[in-house]
Design a protein around this motif. Structure first.
Motif, PDB file in Angstrom:
ATOM      1  N   GLU A 166       0.918  -1.075  -0.090  1.00  0.00           N
ATOM      2  CA  GLU A 166      -0.067  -0.049   0.006  1.00  0.00           C
ATOM      3  C   GLU A 166       1.020   1.053   0.058  1.00  0.00           C
ATOM      4  OE1 GLU A 166      -3.395   2.404  -0.358  1.00  0.00           O
ATOM      5  OE2 GLU A 166      -3.071   0.159  -0.473  1.00  0.00           O
ATOM      6  N   PHE A 167       1.970   1.415   0.835  1.00  0.00           N
ATOM      7  CA  PHE A 167       2.857   2.614   0.772  1.00  0.00           C
ATOM      8  C   PHE A 167       3.512   2.703  -0.520  1.00  0.00           C
ATOM      9  CE2 PHE A 167       2.651   2.414   5.612  1.00  0.00           C
ATOM     10  CZ  PHE A 167       2.385   3.610   5.829  1.00  0.00           C
ATOM     11  N   GLU A 168       3.906   1.429  -1.182  1.00  0.00           N
ATOM     12  CA  GLU A 168       4.432   1.524  -2.448  1.00  0.00           C
ATOM     13  C   GLU A 168       3.544   2.301  -3.594  1.00  0.00           C
ATOM     14  OE1 GLU A 168       5.876  -2.272  -3.255  1.00  0.00           O
ATOM     15  OE2 GLU A 168       7.634  -2.080  -2.280  1.00  0.00           O
ATOM     16  N   ARG A 169       2.381   1.904  -3.556  1.00  0.00           N
ATOM     17  CA  ARG A 169       1.288   2.427  -4.184  1.00  0.00           C
ATOM     18  C   ARG A 169       1.374   4.027  -4.023  1.00  0.00           C
ATOM     19  NH1 ARG A 169      -1.462  -2.811  -4.184  1.00  0.00           N
ATOM     20  NH2 ARG A 169      -2.325  -2.114  -2.420  1.00  0.00           N
ATOM     21  N   LEU A 170       1.217   4.360  -3.019  1.00  0.00           N
ATOM     22  CA  LEU A 170       1.113   5.709  -2.537  1.00  0.00           C
ATOM     23  C   LEU A 170       2.578   6.583  -3.078  1.00  0.00           C
ATOM     24  CD1 LEU A 170      -0.200   5.549   1.280  1.00  0.00           C
ATOM     25  CD2 LEU A 170      -1.452   6.094  -0.898  1.00  0.00           C
ATOM     26  N   TRP A 171       3.392   5.715  -2.973  1.00  0.00           N
ATOM     27  CA  TRP A 171       4.944   6.354  -3.259  1.00  0.00           C
ATOM     28  C   TRP A 171       4.880   6.618  -4.673  1.00  0.00           C
ATOM     29  CZ3 TRP A 171       9.162   7.926  -0.767  1.00  0.00           C
ATOM     30  CH2 TRP A 171      10.449   7.995  -1.319  1.00  0.00           C
ATOM     31  N   VAL A 172       4.414   5.664  -5.655  1.00  0.00           N
ATOM     32  CA  VAL A 172       4.450   5.710  -6.893  1.00  0.00           C
ATOM     33  C   VAL A 172       3.363   6.930  -7.238  1.00  0.00           C
ATOM     34  CG1 VAL A 172       3.550   4.723  -9.015  1.00  0.00           C
ATOM     35  CG2 VAL A 172       4.835   3.401  -7.408  1.00  0.00           C
ATOM     36  N   VAL A 200      11.936   1.984  -5.338  1.00  0.00           N
ATOM     37  CA  VAL A 200      10.395   1.466  -5.717  1.00  0.00           C
ATOM     38  C   VAL A 200      10.405   1.860  -7.201  1.00  0.00           C
ATOM     39  CG1 VAL A 200       7.989   1.378  -5.099  1.00  0.00           C
ATOM     40  CG2 VAL A 200       9.590   1.847  -3.261  1.00  0.00           C
ATOM     41  N   PRO A 201      10.750   0.681  -7.916  1.00  0.00           N
ATOM     42  CA  PRO A 201      10.449   0.881  -9.446  1.00  0.00           C
ATOM     43  C   PRO A 201       9.046   0.914  -9.503  1.00  0.00           C
ATOM     44  CG  PRO A 201      12.188  -0.667  -8.783  1.00  0.00           C
ATOM     45  CD  PRO A 201      11.492  -0.251  -7.698  1.00  0.00           C
ATOM     46  N   ARG A 202       8.491   1.742 -10.548  1.00  0.00           N
ATOM     47  CA  ARG A 202       7.207   2.016 -10.552  1.00  0.00           C
ATOM     48  C   ARG A 202       6.481   0.848 -11.489  1.00  0.00           C
ATOM     49  NH1 ARG A 202       6.646   8.553 -12.393  1.00  0.00           N
ATOM     50  NH2 ARG A 202       7.778   9.257 -10.879  1.00  0.00           N
ATOM     51  N   TRP A 203       7.592   0.213 -12.405  1.00  0.00           N
ATOM     52  CA  TRP A 203       6.611  -0.984 -13.086  1.00  0.00           C
ATOM     53  C   TRP A 203       6.692  -2.334 -12.064  1.00  0.00           C
ATOM     54  CZ3 TRP A 203      11.511   1.093 -13.882  1.00  0.00           C
ATOM     55  CH2 TRP A 203      12.633   0.552 -13.264  1.00  0.00           C
ATOM     56  N   THR A 204       7.237  -2.208 -10.729  1.00  0.00           N
ATOM     57  CA  THR A 204       6.902  -3.311  -9.929  1.00  0.00           C
ATOM     58  C   THR A 204       5.719  -3.389  -9.237  1.00  0.00           C
ATOM     59  OG1 THR A 204       8.298  -2.434  -8.415  1.00  0.00           O
ATOM     60  CG2 THR A 204       9.502  -3.749  -9.940  1.00  0.00           C
ATOM     61  N   VAL A 205       5.098  -2.139  -9.002  1.00  0.00           N
ATOM     62  CA  VAL A 205       3.814  -1.914  -8.233  1.00  0.00           C
ATOM     63  C   VAL A 205       2.764  -2.214  -8.882  1.00  0.00           C
ATOM     64  CG1 VAL A 205       2.682  -0.153  -6.982  1.00  0.00           C
ATOM     65  CG2 VAL A 205       5.155  -0.061  -7.041  1.00  0.00           C
ATOM     66  N   GLN A 206       1.825  -3.171  -8.244  1.00  0.00           N
ATOM     67  CA  GLN A 206       0.760  -3.577  -8.911  1.00  0.00           C
ATOM     68  C   GLN A 206      -0.606  -2.703  -8.647  1.00  0.00           C
ATOM     69  OE1 GLN A 206       0.301  -7.416  -8.237  1.00  0.00           O
ATOM     70  NE2 GLN A 206       2.033  -8.351  -9.352  1.00  0.00           N
ATOM     71  N   ALA A 207      -1.373  -2.313  -9.562  1.00  0.00           N
ATOM     72  CA  ALA A 207      -2.500  -1.315  -9.309  1.00  0.00           C
ATOM     73  C   ALA A 207      -3.603  -2.370  -8.778  1.00  0.00           C
ATOM     74  CB  ALA A 207      -2.983  -0.861 -10.683  1.00  0.00           C
ATOM     75  N   ARG A 208      -4.698  -1.871  -8.019  1.00  0.00           N
ATOM     76  CA  ARG A 208      -5.657  -2.605  -7.737  1.00  0.00           C
ATOM     77  C   ARG A 208      -6.844  -3.096  -8.591  1.00  0.00           C
ATOM     78  NH1 ARG A 208      -7.543   0.160  -1.744  1.00  0.00           N
ATOM     79  NH2 ARG A 208      -5.793  -0.423  -0.625  1.00  0.00           N
ATOM     80  N   GLU A 209      -6.793  -2.494  -9.724  1.00  0.00           N
ATOM     81  CA  GLU A 209      -7.521  -2.671 -10.705  1.00  0.00           C
ATOM     82  C   GLU A 209      -6.972  -2.563 -11.929  1.00  0.00           C
ATOM     83  OE1 GLU A 209     -10.874   0.365 -10.509  1.00  0.00           O
ATOM     84  OE2 GLU A 209     -11.606  -0.707  -8.508  1.00  0.00           O
ATOM     85  N   GLU A 210      -7.331  -3.206 -12.967  1.00  0.00           N
ATOM     86  CA  GLU A 210      -6.741  -3.091 -14.349  1.00  0.00           C
ATOM     87  C   GLU A 210      -7.166  -1.775 -14.586  1.00  0.00           C
ATOM     88  OE1 GLU A 210      -8.492  -6.197 -16.610  1.00  0.00           O
ATOM     89  OE2 GLU A 210      -7.589  -7.822 -15.431  1.00  0.00           O
TER      90      GLU A 210
END
Length: 231
Positions: free
Chosen positions: A74-80, A166-176
């Motif tokens: 969750e923090f990685e998503r916020l970071w991105v 935190v590479p942006r391409w490694t963070v998965q979104a919750r929705e497509e």
């Protein structure tokens, strides 16, 4: 608690960044004015203050080795999302610098007070000249500050990348991607299918009967018109 606080600050940063983007687009237009330049300054300073606060909290959270996997995700998503906001803010600040330089509000002019002008008119012209000089000084100082703040935001982005990897391409979104668009399209398609099922396919015999009835009706109308003219 820290995650909710970061979300709140990030939402405020999103709004400030969007507001700044909207204001930048009006530089050099009919709505450009001293008030606009001051509002631009206040908005970008607010955005930078929020960015500093968010960076401190997210950096501390992501460098905590005791953080759970779900919390870390969750923090990685916020970071991105935060990194994206900073990128957009930096781009708009560079655009504001270019437009502000190209469209100065207060160009250099000759002194308004001339020899021989005295009394109330002289004082009015002198006051206007001083006010013009103050506005001009603000504009020059603001552009200088903006140039310095652009470098600071760039350094902040670089510092973030060095401290937290935190590479942006490694963070998965919750929705497509495009999930909302696909959902609305699916609802429309479902509505269209239900209408077709309700009305059913076209029956050829019914269509032929409707055509014959229409032809008979038109002939009857024509006959009535002819009778009316002969009488």
């Amino acid at each position: 608690m820290a995650r909710e606080e970061c979300k709140t600050l990030l939402d405020a940063l999103n709004k400030a960044t969007a507001c700044y983007h909207h204001l930048v687009l009006t530089i050099g237009g009919s709505a450009d004015s001293q008030n606009l330049r001051e509002e631009l300054q206040n908005t970008r300073q607010k955005a930078q203050e929020l960015a500093v606060a968010i960076r401190a909290r997210l950096t501390a959270a992501l460098r905590d080795h005791g953080l759970g996997a779900e919390e870390r995700s969750e923090f990685e998503r916020l970071w991105v999302a935060f990194s994206g906001c900073l990128d957009l803010l930096e781009v708009d600040m560079r655009r504001a610098l270019a437009l502000g330089t190209a469209f100065p509000l207060h160009a250099s002019r000759l002194p308004l007070v001339r020899t021989g002008v005295a009394g109330v008119a002289a004082r009015a012209l002198s006051s206007r000249s001083l006010r013009h000089k103050a506005d001009r000084d603000f504009e020059v100082a603001d552009l200088r500050d903006l140039e310095r703040e652009i470098l600071q935001v760039g350094e902040m982005i670089h510092d973030m990348e060095m401290k937290v990897n935190v590479p942006r391409w490694t963070v998965q979104a919750r929705e497509e991607a495009g999930a909302e668009l696909l959902a609305s399209t699916g609802a429309s398609s479902a509505g269209g299918v239900s209408v077709e099922e309700h009305t059913g396919p076209c029956d050829p015999s019914k269509a032929l009967a409707a055509t014959v009835f229409s032809a008979v009706l038109l002939a009857a109308v024509a006959l009535v018109v002819c009778v009316a003219k002969l009488s």
